[in-house]
Design a protein around this motif. Structure first.
Motif, PDB file in Angstrom:
ATOM      1  N   THR A  79      41.725  24.643  42.583  1.00 44.44           N
ATOM      2  CA  THR A  79      40.872  24.505  41.406  1.00 44.44           C
ATOM      3  C   THR A  79      40.220  23.129  41.364  1.00 44.44           C
ATOM      4  OG1 THR A  79      42.299  26.022  40.171  1.00 44.44           O
ATOM      5  CG2 THR A  79      40.807  24.625  38.883  1.00 44.44           C
ATOM      6  N   ASP A 135      39.369  20.518  30.930  1.00 46.66           N
ATOM      7  CA  ASP A 135      40.426  21.488  31.211  1.00 46.66           C
ATOM      8  C   ASP A 135      39.834  22.744  31.839  1.00 46.66           C
ATOM      9  OD1 ASP A 135      42.381  19.852  30.155  1.00 46.66           O
ATOM     10  OD2 ASP A 135      42.358  20.787  28.180  1.00 46.66           O
ATOM     11  N   GLN A 136      40.290  23.073  33.015  1.00 44.84           N
ATOM     12  CA  GLN A 136      39.844  24.296  33.679  1.00 44.84           C
ATOM     13  C   GLN A 136      41.075  25.079  34.127  1.00 44.84           C
ATOM     14  OE1 GLN A 136      36.824  25.160  33.484  1.00 44.84           O
ATOM     15  NE2 GLN A 136      35.936  23.177  32.884  1.00 44.84           N
ATOM     16  N   ARG A 137      41.081  26.331  33.808  1.00 45.46           N
ATOM     17  CA  ARG A 137      42.242  27.147  34.160  1.00 45.46           C
ATOM     18  C   ARG A 137      42.286  27.397  35.663  1.00 45.46           C
ATOM     19  NH1 ARG A 137      41.306  33.418  32.531  1.00 45.46           N
ATOM     20  NH2 ARG A 137      39.443  33.798  33.785  1.00 45.46           N
ATOM     21  N   ASN A 138      43.456  27.690  36.135  1.00 47.28           N
ATOM     22  CA  ASN A 138      43.691  28.020  37.540  1.00 47.28           C
ATOM     23  C   ASN A 138      42.720  29.123  37.979  1.00 47.28           C
ATOM     24  OD1 ASN A 138      44.831  29.218  39.908  1.00 47.28           O
ATOM     25  ND2 ASN A 138      46.838  28.427  39.342  1.00 47.28           N
ATOM     26  N   ILE A 186      44.333  32.524  38.235  1.00 42.96           N
ATOM     27  CA  ILE A 186      45.226  32.943  37.159  1.00 42.96           C
ATOM     28  C   ILE A 186      45.120  34.425  36.835  1.00 42.96           C
ATOM     29  CG2 ILE A 186      43.632  32.342  35.284  1.00 42.96           C
ATOM     30  CD1 ILE A 186      47.481  31.878  35.357  1.00 42.96           C
ATOM     31  N   ASP A 187      43.917  34.978  36.861  1.00 42.08           N
ATOM     32  CA  ASP A 187      43.777  36.403  36.544  1.00 42.08           C
ATOM     33  C   ASP A 187      44.523  37.264  37.562  1.00 42.08           C
ATOM     34  OD1 ASP A 187      42.268  35.798  34.347  1.00 42.08           O
ATOM     35  OD2 ASP A 187      40.334  36.149  35.319  1.00 42.08           O
ATOM     36  N   ASN A 245      41.350  17.538  36.534  1.00 37.47           N
ATOM     37  CA  ASN A 245      41.588  18.686  35.661  1.00 37.47           C
ATOM     38  C   ASN A 245      42.801  18.395  34.785  1.00 37.47           C
ATOM     39  OD1 ASN A 245      41.926  21.167  34.433  1.00 37.47           O
ATOM     40  ND2 ASN A 245      42.345  22.299  36.300  1.00 37.47           N
ATOM     41  N   LEU A 252      44.282  19.886  32.410  1.00 40.26           N
ATOM     42  CA  LEU A 252      45.203  21.005  32.229  1.00 40.26           C
ATOM     43  C   LEU A 252      46.103  21.155  33.451  1.00 40.26           C
ATOM     44  CD1 LEU A 252      46.145  23.429  30.564  1.00 40.26           C
ATOM     45  CD2 LEU A 252      44.325  24.779  31.637  1.00 40.26           C
ATOM     46  N   ASN A 270      50.346  20.396  33.976  1.00 45.42           N
ATOM     47  CA  ASN A 270      51.256  21.345  34.628  1.00 45.42           C
ATOM     48  C   ASN A 270      52.083  20.652  35.702  1.00 45.42           C
ATOM     49  OD1 ASN A 270      50.368  23.518  33.099  1.00 45.42           O
ATOM     50  ND2 ASN A 270      48.803  24.115  34.572  1.00 45.42           N
TER      51      ASN A 270
END
Length: 742
Positions: free
Chosen positions: A79, A199-202, A205-206, A633, A635, A639
């Motif tokens: 990411t 912030d960017q999601r993985n 992730i989906d 990132n 976010l 983690n």
């Protein structure tokens, strides 16, 4: 931070303009340009994914696909690295699609996941790659409009001229392909970032939450068989013979074969790199229609083993390590001044020894790999942190040209250093070479815990000289199984802060396979040194925080290029952690432990809060301050930070592992305790805001966690702990009587 123009040679740039469907392929040879960790180029239109990888594709509709070359083990590079390219390319992140690249030694260098180095090494090159692609597209638009490129502006893939006319990147792809690669590009200033710092999601992730194929365990092809391997039950043993009669009678079992001759031959040629971890013993392989059938067949094998070398036990290792610490056979890794003279002249000498056990990696996804060996090619697919080393070793193992190998990387269900070592890759390759079918080799949890690669058992002896209330001498001795700390660690704090300073190392060569384990060496050293510093402050009758700050003050302005850490940045995280944690201001019944540590190029300070519940100390909270430069990132950073702390506490508290007659004392989670959800402390994180180049996050917060907890446990119980895991130190779990009553 200034944003200089970045010069680079056309020779370091790859460009292909003759794309059948139109588009632009540009790339950056990072090896010759800046010795970077990655080599991500950019491309456009319908490229053949098997021919181009680690590239950005820009289609005529403006969509961008970025191929990520580095292995993804949960550290978030799949990411974060594309975010860096997308930022300088100036496209909308919503229009970016990320795909995993394959191993490509022609176009990329160091496709490795390890050492928390991917972002750090890739930072400049990734930005240059994106900025260069953007400039070529802008130049193409300028040529179409007949204006100077400096008159144009770009926002999210749209180029605008002074009169308000616009062109998308897709509109000028073909013109851009025909232009010269610019000699210089200007990078964005941090204040202009739109993607970096958000912030960017993985990107996976989906697929992760819906169970779509991503991991090595998910990979399947038509005609594939499953295999599992019966290895020697104890380190030091070799296969003599086996009876597979009962195994072959089990439904689903296809065949039982023996491998190992090729690995043994390679070992004898001494052509094995550090990531191989090959065994010289023969191994029994059960081939079956399903993994479960293979596991059942393996249990039915009757094998005979012989002792090829002594079968070692934990008691034996303890004796060897103690003898090393007491002996004189050391290699000195750093020596400043004269520590012996400092000890002889000291008013007081403090000496303590700290002990750690072996630890397994326990990745959630078991070791597995796919291989299909034919006369034409070798197709390898699976989760490995060192794909290039794996391909090279397979080529040596099978006597093939490395050009015959096509290796695809899957996402990994944990690595922690275990998948740096490709033993499972070589087993899969040797099996497929023998049967000439596509095969998936799968190990069980018990397989990897009992025949895998482990964090080495280590003991540290730290000695300090105090004269006239000052720290005048400091000596660190390391005794380790198989190998010693890597060369940068002796230059971490307190190197440079003490006039007489020495680091000595020694090791015992064991037949037990050991290797990197998340934050190698520092994962235990941080606890040992930072516990020692608290006790040192008590011996010197000074404040614990002040001792650290004063020592760091002595390093400011140093001209010693060996020093790895920044005293200013370390002081900053210390002061911030003291402030944010409420250090010394907690209500009665809350006990705090402090640690400041530098590793993997990142400065960290942590404060652990411990309370007494039902007479026992419990870790409730950790306040963490991190200086890792620019955060790509946030976010993803949180983690990594939180995961490292939870991992560090869990293994310090509960990680108990040893050997008896060459066999591990635990083979599954019934006897090996990981930190559980109920054990996880709350983590409160603060990221230092600056415009310095980014550094690593996958490992740096783990090492300080154990020390912070140990120092908090001392405050809560009045007892110091010198050995991990803490849970086995029974005296520690008896809180001070007045606190229990009060």
């Amino acid at each position: 931070m200034s944003t200089p123009s970045i010069p680079f040679s056309r020779r370091n740039f790859l460009r292909t303009s003759s794309l059948a469907s139109g588009g632009l392929l540009i790339g950056f040879n990072l090896f010759t340009a800046c010795k970077s960790d990655v080599k991500p180029p950019v491309d456009l239109a319908d490229l053949n994914y098997n021919d181009f990888n680690a590239f950005i594709k820009i289609a005529k509709n403006g969509a961008v696909t970025i191929f990520s070359p580095n292995p993804e083990i949960g550290q978030g590079v799949k990411t974060a690295m594309p975010m860096i390219i997308a930022e300088e390319l100036d496209v909308a992140w919503d229009n970016v699609y990320v795909q995993q690249g394959v191993l490509d030694t022609k176009n990329y260098t160091r496709q490795i996941a390890g050492g928390s180095q991917s972002i750090r090494f890739g930072w400049d090159a990734l930005r240059q790659t994106g900025a260069t692609a953007k400039q070529m597209l802008v130049n193409a638009a300028a040529a179409r409009w007949g204006v100077d490129a400096s008159e144009l502006s770009v926002s999210e893939g749209v180029i605008t001229n002074k009169v308000g006319e616009t062109l998308s990147y897709g509109d000028v792809v073909e013109e851009a392909a025909a232009l010269e690669v610019p000699e210089n590009v200007t990078l964005k200033e941090p204040k202009d970032y739109k993607i970096i710092g958000t912030d960017q999601r993985n990107v996976d992730i989906d697929k992760i939450i819906t169970g779509q194929p991503l991991y090595g365990m998910d990979y399947k092809v038509e005609g594939m068989v499953y295999a599992t391997v019966l290895r020697p039950p104890a380190f030091g043993q070799e296969l003599v013979s086996f009876d597979a009669t009962e195994a072959k009678a089990i439904p689903g079992v296809i065949d039982v074969i023996q491998i190992g001759d090729k690995a043994k031959a390679l070992l004898e040629k001494d052509k094995v790199n550090w990531t191989a971890q090959l065994s010289g013993s023969g191994k029994v392989v059960v081939l079956a229609k399903t993994t479960w059938d293979a596991f059942k067949g393996k249990k039915a094998i009757k094998a005979t083993w012989s002792d090829a070398s002594p079968l070692e036990s934990t008691e034996f290792h303890d004796e060897k390590l103690n003898a090393l610490l007491d002996g004189k056979d050391f290699v000195t890794m750093r020596k400043d001044g004269d520590v012996n003279k400092a000890f002889a002249q000291a008013d007081k000498v403090l000496e303590r020894t700290y002990e750690s056990p072996f630890l397994p990696h326990n990745c959630m996804e078991p070791m597995n790999f796919f291989a299909h060996v034919t006369d034409e090619k070798i197709h390898l697919v699976g989760p490995v942190q060192t794909p290039e080393d794996a391909a090279n070793t397979v080529a040596e193992l099978l006597g093939r040209d490395v050009a015959d190998i096509h290796l695809e990387m899957t996402r990994m269900g944990g690595g922690f250093g275990r998948r740096l070592y490709g033993d499972f890759v070589y087993e899969a390759a040797e099996i497929s070479d023998a049967i000439r079918k596509p095969v998936k080799m799968v190990s069980s949890r018990e397989d990897d815990m009992s025949t895998g690669v482990y964090r080495p058992s280590i003991k540290y002896r730290i000695k300090a000289a105090i004269k006239d209330g000052q720290l005048t001498g400091y000596q660190l001795k390391e005794a380790a199984i198989n190998g010693n700390m890597y060369g940068l660690i002796p230059n971490f704090f307190p190197a440079g802060a003490v006039e007489n300073y020495q680091v000595d190392v020694a090791n015992y060569k064991s037949n037990i396979t050991t290797g990197a384990w998340r934050a190698p060496y520092t994962n235990f050293l941080a606890y040992a040194e930072q516990s020692f510093f608290d006790e040192l402050a008590e011996a010197m009758e000074v404040d614990k925080i002040k001792l650290r700050l004063d020592l760091l003050e002595k390093v400011k302005g140093t001209t010693d290029e060996r020093i790895q850490y920044s005293p200013e940045r370390m002081q900053n995280v210390i002061k911030m952690a003291v402030d944010k944690s409420g250090w010394g201001k907690q209500p009665q019944g809350t006990y705090q432990g402090f640690v400041a540590y530098y590793c993997h190029n990142t400065h960290v300070a942590e404060v652990a809060d411990v309370v007494i519940e039902k007479g026992l100390p419990v870790v409730k909270k950790v306040t963490c301050v991190v200086d890792c430069g620019i955060v790509i990132n946030p976010l993803g950073a949180l983690n990594q930070i939180e995961g490292g702390i939870v991992d560090g506490i869990g293994h310090s508290m509960y990680g108990s592992f040893g050997f008896e007659n060459g066999q591990p004392t635990a083979k599954n989670f019934d006897k090996y305790r990981l930190g559980r959800m109920k054990d996880a402390a709350a983590v409160e994180t603060y990221l230092v805001q600056n415009e310095l180049s980014p550094t690593g996050l996958g490992e740096p917060t783990l090492p300080p966690a154990g020390g912070a907890v140990a120092n908090a446990l001392k405050a809560a119980t009045g007892k110091r702990v010198y050995k991990q895991p803490f849970i086995e130190q029974e005296e520690l779990w008896q809180a001070k009587q007045e606190e229990i009553l009060g």
